[in-house]
Design a protein around this motif. Structure first.
Motif, mmCIF file in Angstrom:
data_model
loop_
_atom_site.group_PDB
_atom_site.id
_atom_site.type_symbol
_atom_site.label_atom_id
_atom_site.label_comp_id
_atom_site.label_asym_id
_atom_site.label_seq_id
_atom_site.Cartn_x
_atom_site.Cartn_y
_atom_site.Cartn_z
ATOM 1 N N LEU A 6 0.851 -1.187 0.000
ATOM 2 C CA LEU A 6 0.000 0.000 0.000
ATOM 3 C C LEU A 6 0.887 1.238 0.000
ATOM 4 N N ILE A 7 0.739 2.063 -1.029
ATOM 5 C CA ILE A 7 1.550 3.276 -1.160
ATOM 6 C C ILE A 7 0.657 4.498 -1.061
ATOM 7 N N ARG A 12 -1.123 14.687 2.993
ATOM 8 C CA ARG A 12 -1.999 14.742 4.167
ATOM 9 C C ARG A 12 -2.726 13.409 4.326
ATOM 10 N N PRO A 13 -2.006 12.364 4.697
ATOM 11 C CA PRO A 13 -2.630 11.034 4.737
ATOM 12 C C PRO A 13 -3.799 10.918 5.708
ATOM 13 N N LYS A 14 -3.781 11.680 6.801
ATOM 14 C CA LYS A 14 -4.846 11.557 7.792
ATOM 15 C C LYS A 14 -6.181 12.089 7.289
ATOM 16 N N THR A 15 -6.147 13.003 6.327
ATOM 17 C CA THR A 15 -7.386 13.576 5.802
ATOM 18 C C THR A 15 -7.611 13.236 4.329
ATOM 19 N N SER A 16 -6.755 12.421 3.769
ATOM 20 C CA SER A 16 -6.859 12.077 2.346
ATOM 21 C C SER A 16 -8.027 11.134 2.088
ATOM 22 N N ILE A 17 -8.945 11.542 1.216
ATOM 23 C CA ILE A 17 -10.087 10.695 0.862
ATOM 24 C C ILE A 17 -9.611 9.433 0.142
ATOM 25 N N GLY A 18 -8.641 9.604 -0.753
ATOM 26 C CA GLY A 18 -8.134 8.452 -1.490
ATOM 27 C C GLY A 18 -7.441 7.439 -0.597
ATOM 28 N N TYR A 19 -6.664 7.933 0.354
ATOM 29 C CA TYR A 19 -5.961 7.036 1.271
ATOM 30 C C TYR A 19 -6.946 6.341 2.207
ATOM 31 N N CYS A 20 -7.997 7.050 2.595
ATOM 32 C CA CYS A 20 -9.052 6.444 3.411
ATOM 33 C C CYS A 20 -9.702 5.283 2.657
ATOM 34 N N LEU A 21 -10.004 5.501 1.381
ATOM 35 C CA LEU A 21 -10.600 4.440 0.572
ATOM 36 C C LEU A 21 -9.636 3.270 0.423
ATOM 37 N N ALA A 22 -8.368 3.570 0.205
ATOM 38 C CA ALA A 22 -7.371 2.510 0.059
ATOM 39 C C ALA A 22 -7.303 1.652 1.318
ATOM 40 N N ASN A 23 -7.311 2.296 2.478
ATOM 41 C CA ASN A 23 -7.259 1.549 3.739
ATOM 42 C C ASN A 23 -8.511 0.702 3.940
ATOM 43 N N GLU A 24 -9.669 1.221 3.514
ATOM 44 C CA GLU A 24 -10.893 0.430 3.613
ATOM 45 C C GLU A 24 -10.777 -0.825 2.753
ATOM 46 N N MET A 25 -10.232 -0.682 1.555
ATOM 47 C CA MET A 25 -10.071 -1.839 0.682
ATOM 48 C C MET A 25 -9.092 -2.856 1.266
ATOM 49 N N VAL A 26 -8.045 -2.351 1.897
ATOM 50 C CA VAL A 26 -7.082 -3.251 2.530
ATOM 51 C C VAL A 26 -7.752 -4.059 3.635
ATOM 52 N N GLU A 27 -8.613 -3.416 4.408
ATOM 53 C CA GLU A 27 -9.303 -4.121 5.491
ATOM 54 C C GLU A 27 -10.236 -5.192 4.954
ATOM 55 N N ARG A 32 -10.802 -11.260 4.636
ATOM 56 C CA ARG A 32 -10.944 -12.484 3.861
ATOM 57 C C ARG A 32 -9.661 -13.309 3.850
ATOM 58 N N LYS A 33 -8.570 -12.673 4.191
ATOM 59 C CA LYS A 33 -7.255 -13.339 4.186
ATOM 60 C C LYS A 33 -6.513 -12.932 5.452
ATOM 61 N N PRO A 34 -6.832 -13.536 6.611
ATOM 62 C CA PRO A 34 -6.264 -13.103 7.890
ATOM 63 C C PRO A 34 -4.738 -13.116 7.939
ATOM 64 N N GLY A 35 -4.107 -13.995 7.185
ATOM 65 C CA GLY A 35 -2.643 -14.075 7.210
ATOM 66 C C GLY A 35 -1.950 -13.103 6.280
ATOM 67 N N LEU A 36 -2.696 -12.219 5.672
ATOM 68 C CA LEU A 36 -2.128 -11.283 4.701
ATOM 69 C C LEU A 36 -1.101 -10.362 5.345
ATOM 70 N N ILE A 37 0.021 -10.178 4.677
ATOM 71 C CA ILE A 37 1.027 -9.189 5.082
ATOM 72 C C ILE A 37 0.762 -7.914 4.300
ATOM 73 N N VAL A 38 0.637 -6.798 5.001
ATOM 74 C CA VAL A 38 0.428 -5.506 4.354
ATOM 75 C C VAL A 38 1.649 -4.630 4.623
ATOM 76 N N THR A 39 2.368 -4.284 3.590
ATOM 77 C CA THR A 39 3.492 -3.370 3.688
ATOM 78 C C THR A 39 3.009 -1.984 3.304
ATOM 79 N N GLN A 40 3.145 -1.030 4.207
ATOM 80 C CA GLN A 40 2.687 0.334 3.945
ATOM 81 C C GLN A 40 3.878 1.246 3.720
ATOM 82 N N ARG A 41 3.828 1.991 2.639
ATOM 83 C CA ARG A 41 4.885 2.936 2.311
ATOM 84 C C ARG A 41 4.243 4.311 2.177
#
Length: 206
Positions: A6-7, A12-27, A32-41
């Motif tokens: 996830l890049i 302004r990541p705390k208020t970014s609408i796009g980043y909020c959506l990206a984090n929702e998709m990651v969740e 669905r995949k509890p063992g998933l590794i998420v690398t955030q950059r």
């Protein structure tokens, strides 16, 4: 699927609408995949240095990958190599990508490492994988409401294909300066668009 990269390219990541959506998709994928590794950059905090004369000289001399001059580049490339899918959340700045994302690209697009130069052009060395690019913009650049050009999409598609990434999907959040109703509508439309994709619909998790 084992790892998702996830890049964030928003300053302004705390208020970014796009980043909020990206984090929702990651969740959604995590559930669905509890063992998933998420690398955030987070590129707003990455403190990447612009490419230097020493870096350019090392490229021309085909310096070994382990050389200290390539340390930041190697770290970013290894993150990219490990992931099975990538999600990029970026604003559109002045019709194109922000400087932080361009600097990340400069570090990961490297001759002899992620692409080779051949008589027929550049050939990517990375294996293809799904890439989703969430693009946020204050104005509109598509459809009848478009009032600004978009130089981001074509550039991103071309530069990612240069290193071997061809499976690239773009999701747009437009008109974000038009008020809360416009933001909610854009968010929901982008969210619905993403949930049609195999990764987020749960069909690519095996």
């Amino acid at each position: 699927m084992r790892e998702l990269l996830l890049i964030n390219a928003s300053p302004r990541p705390k208020t970014s609408i796009g980043y909020c959506l990206a984090n929702e998709m990651v969740e959604i994928v995590r559930q669905r995949k509890p063992g998933l590794i998420v690398t955030q950059r987070d590129l707003s905090e990455a403190d990447l240095a612009p490419l230097s004369d020493e870096y350019a000289d090392a490229l021309t001399r085909r310096t070994p990958d382990a050389a200290p001059v390539f340390a930041a580049s190697e770290r970013l490339i290894r993150e990219l190599e490990r992931c099975d899918a990538m999600l990029i959340a970026t604003p559109m700045h002045n019709f194109t990508l922000p400087a932080a994302l361009k600097l990340w690209i400069d570090h990961v697009v490297r001759i002899g490492r992620t692409f080779d130069a051949t008589p027929n052009g550049k050939v990517g060395l990375l294996g293809d994988r799904p890439v989703y690019v969430i693009v946020s913009s204050g104005g509109a650049h598509r459809g009848p409401r478009a009032r600004q050009p978009d130089f981001l999409t074509a550039y991103m598609r071309h530069v990612l294909s240069t290193i071997g990434l061809f499976d690239v999907q773009f999701i747009y959040l437009e008109g974000l300066v038009a008020g809360e109703d416009a933001i909610k509508a854009a968010y929901e439309a982008a969210r619905q668009r993403l949930t049609l994709e195999p990764l987020f619909a749960g069909r690519a998790l095996a």
